[in-house]
Scaffold this motif. Structure first.
Motif, PDB file in Angstrom:
ATOM      1  N   LEU A  25      17.522  -0.643   7.003  1.00  0.00           N
ATOM      2  CA  LEU A  25      16.948   0.574   6.430  1.00  0.00           C
ATOM      3  C   LEU A  25      16.591   0.345   4.957  1.00  0.00           C
ATOM      4  CD1 LEU A  25      16.066   3.482   6.679  1.00  0.00           C
ATOM      5  CD2 LEU A  25      18.451   4.188   6.515  1.00  0.00           C
ATOM      6  N   ILE A  26      17.453  -0.338   4.233  1.00  0.00           N
ATOM      7  CA  ILE A  26      17.139  -0.676   2.844  1.00  0.00           C
ATOM      8  C   ILE A  26      15.859  -1.509   2.800  1.00  0.00           C
ATOM      9  CG2 ILE A  26      17.888  -2.052   0.852  1.00  0.00           C
ATOM     10  CD1 ILE A  26      20.756  -1.058   1.471  1.00  0.00           C
ATOM     11  N   GLY A  27      15.730  -2.445   3.724  1.00  0.00           N
ATOM     12  CA  GLY A  27      14.514  -3.256   3.804  1.00  0.00           C
ATOM     13  C   GLY A  27      13.277  -2.424   4.049  1.00  0.00           C
ATOM     14  N   SER A  28      13.392  -1.408   4.899  1.00  0.00           N
ATOM     15  CA  SER A  28      12.222  -0.557   5.168  1.00  0.00           C
ATOM     16  C   SER A  28      11.877   0.312   3.954  1.00  0.00           C
ATOM     17  CB  SER A  28      12.431   0.299   6.422  1.00  0.00           C
ATOM     18  OG  SER A  28      13.398   1.290   6.219  1.00  0.00           O
ATOM     19  N   LEU A  29      12.888   0.707   3.168  1.00  0.00           N
ATOM     20  CA  LEU A  29      12.611   1.462   1.945  1.00  0.00           C
ATOM     21  C   LEU A  29      11.873   0.584   0.929  1.00  0.00           C
ATOM     22  CD1 LEU A  29      15.977   3.399   1.430  1.00  0.00           C
ATOM     23  CD2 LEU A  29      13.892   4.159   2.601  1.00  0.00           C
ATOM     24  N   ILE A  30      12.302  -0.662   0.823  1.00  0.00           N
ATOM     25  CA  ILE A  30      11.624  -1.593  -0.082  1.00  0.00           C
ATOM     26  C   ILE A  30      10.187  -1.818   0.395  1.00  0.00           C
ATOM     27  CG2 ILE A  30      11.577  -3.990  -0.903  1.00  0.00           C
ATOM     28  CD1 ILE A  30      14.705  -3.830  -0.926  1.00  0.00           C
ATOM     29  N   HIS A  31      10.022  -1.955   1.696  1.00  0.00           N
ATOM     30  CA  HIS A  31       8.675  -2.134   2.250  1.00  0.00           C
ATOM     31  C   HIS A  31       7.777  -0.942   1.891  1.00  0.00           C
ATOM     32  CE1 HIS A  31       5.680  -3.810   4.919  1.00  0.00           C
ATOM     33  NE2 HIS A  31       5.585  -2.645   5.539  1.00  0.00           N
ATOM     34  N   ALA A  32       8.315   0.261   1.998  1.00  0.00           N
ATOM     35  CA  ALA A  32       7.540   1.458   1.617  1.00  0.00           C
ATOM     36  C   ALA A  32       7.204   1.434   0.131  1.00  0.00           C
ATOM     37  CB  ALA A  32       8.316   2.727   1.970  1.00  0.00           C
ATOM     38  N   ALA A  33       8.169   1.011  -0.682  1.00  0.00           N
ATOM     39  CA  ALA A  33       7.945   0.956  -2.126  1.00  0.00           C
ATOM     40  C   ALA A  33       6.814  -0.004  -2.472  1.00  0.00           C
ATOM     41  CB  ALA A  33       9.228   0.544  -2.845  1.00  0.00           C
ATOM     42  N   THR A  34       6.734  -1.118  -1.760  1.00  0.00           N
ATOM     43  CA  THR A  34       5.717  -2.126  -2.069  1.00  0.00           C
ATOM     44  C   THR A  34       4.310  -1.707  -1.672  1.00  0.00           C
ATOM     45  OG1 THR A  34       6.000  -3.349   0.008  1.00  0.00           O
ATOM     46  CG2 THR A  34       7.388  -4.012  -1.878  1.00  0.00           C
ATOM     47  N   HIS A  35       4.203  -0.577  -1.006  1.00  0.00           N
ATOM     48  CA  HIS A  35       2.881  -0.059  -0.656  1.00  0.00           C
ATOM     49  C   HIS A  35       2.361   0.940  -1.690  1.00  0.00           C
ATOM     50  CE1 HIS A  35       3.480  -2.149   3.085  1.00  0.00           C
ATOM     51  NE2 HIS A  35       2.186  -1.968   3.304  1.00  0.00           N
ATOM     52  N   ALA A  36       3.058   1.053  -2.787  1.00  0.00           N
ATOM     53  CA  ALA A  36       2.586   1.912  -3.882  1.00  0.00           C
ATOM     54  C   ALA A  36       1.375   1.256  -4.543  1.00  0.00           C
ATOM     55  CB  ALA A  36       3.699   2.100  -4.915  1.00  0.00           C
ATOM     56  N   PRO A  37       0.514   2.075  -5.133  1.00  0.00           N
ATOM     57  CA  PRO A  37      -0.586   1.481  -5.892  1.00  0.00           C
ATOM     58  C   PRO A  37      -0.055   0.843  -7.164  1.00  0.00           C
ATOM     59  CG  PRO A  37      -0.575   3.866  -6.149  1.00  0.00           C
ATOM     60  CD  PRO A  37       0.490   3.535  -5.139  1.00  0.00           C
ATOM     61  N   SER A  38      -0.777  -0.141  -7.656  1.00  0.00           N
ATOM     62  CA  SER A  38      -0.434  -0.758  -8.938  1.00  0.00           C
ATOM     63  C   SER A  38      -1.731  -1.156  -9.638  1.00  0.00           C
ATOM     64  CB  SER A  38       0.477  -1.967  -8.750  1.00  0.00           C
ATOM     65  OG  SER A  38      -0.172  -2.983  -8.018  1.00  0.00           O
ATOM     66  N   ALA A  39      -1.687  -1.125 -10.954  1.00  0.00           N
ATOM     67  CA  ALA A  39      -2.866  -1.456 -11.740  1.00  0.00           C
ATOM     68  C   ALA A  39      -3.326  -2.880 -11.407  1.00  0.00           C
ATOM     69  CB  ALA A  39      -2.556  -1.331 -13.233  1.00  0.00           C
ATOM     70  N   VAL A  40      -4.599  -3.033 -11.215  1.00  0.00           N
ATOM     71  CA  VAL A  40      -5.259  -4.283 -10.811  1.00  0.00           C
ATOM     72  C   VAL A  40      -4.495  -4.995  -9.679  1.00  0.00           C
ATOM     73  CG1 VAL A  40      -6.516  -4.609 -12.986  1.00  0.00           C
ATOM     74  CG2 VAL A  40      -4.275  -5.646 -12.741  1.00  0.00           C
ATOM     75  N   ASN A  41      -3.851  -4.211  -8.850  1.00  0.00           N
ATOM     76  CA  ASN A  41      -3.084  -4.696  -7.702  1.00  0.00           C
ATOM     77  C   ASN A  41      -2.084  -5.785  -8.089  1.00  0.00           C
ATOM     78  OD1 ASN A  41      -2.384  -4.515  -4.964  1.00  0.00           O
ATOM     79  ND2 ASN A  41      -3.710  -6.228  -4.432  1.00  0.00           N
TER      80      ASN A  41
END
Length: 186
Positions: A25-41
């Motif tokens: 579950l912690i891994g899936s939360l991190i996976h969701a976090a990494t789908h956030a937008p970021s400047a110049v990707n």
């Protein structure tokens, strides 16, 4: 659960059960976090997960001490001092896990990028039935050389978002929201 339900239902949780949070579950939360937008990707984030309660207690004590010595002219200093001086106050609220999002690259928007990842993580936690809370009391300590050493973080990393997660003891009531100031141009 749709995104609107998660946005309107998520609360800062400060009371948790002792039940650990599953590693997957912690891994899936991190996976969701990494789908956030970021400047110049740039995706400039790294995740540090702390589940050891002795380590969390030690870091809590260090963060309290650091905050007490650096409060200065903070307008909430008296309120903060009363909490931070209490030996029973635990900045991580005895949550079973701390998930720290740190920026690992330099750039003008690394803090904003990590904050966006943090929001994704907290919304995903709520959707999974977990509680979360961004722990500002730990933030400045974790940005010191001692704080980074406590977690084994490289000196160049910038800890941005210390977020606790766990199973809430009970539902948290909604808090009143202020009406936003809105200015229309054009």
């Amino acid at each position: 659960m749709d995104v609107t339900q998660a946005i309107f239902g998520r609360r800062s949780v400060r009371e948790y059960t002792d039940e650990p949070v599953d590693e997957s579950l912690i891994g899936s939360l991190i996976h969701a976090a990494t789908h956030a937008p970021s400047a110049v990707n740039a995706q400039p984030w790294a995740f540090t997960v702390v589940r050891d309660q002795k380590a969390l207690h030690r870091i809590s004590d260090q963060a309290k001490s650091h905050m007490l010595t650096t409060l200065g002219g903070n307008p909430h200093a008296d309120h903060f001092r009363s909490h931070l001086s209490d030996p029973n106050f635990h900045v991580f609220y005895h949550a079973p896990a701390l998930m720290l999002i740190s920026a690992i690259a330099q750039g003008p928007w690394i803090v904003e990028d990590c904050a966006l990842a943090a929001e994704n993580l907290m919304l995903a936690a709520y959707a999974a039935g977990l509680g979360s809370c961004w722990i500002g009391f730990a933030q400045s300590y974790l940005n010191t050389s001692d704080g980074k050493a406590d977690l084994g973080l490289p000196a160049e990393w910038v800890p941005v978002a210390p977020i606790i997660i766990g199973h809430p003891k009970s539902a948290v009531a909604p808090v009143p929201r202020k009406s936003p100031e809105i200015r229309w141009v054009g």
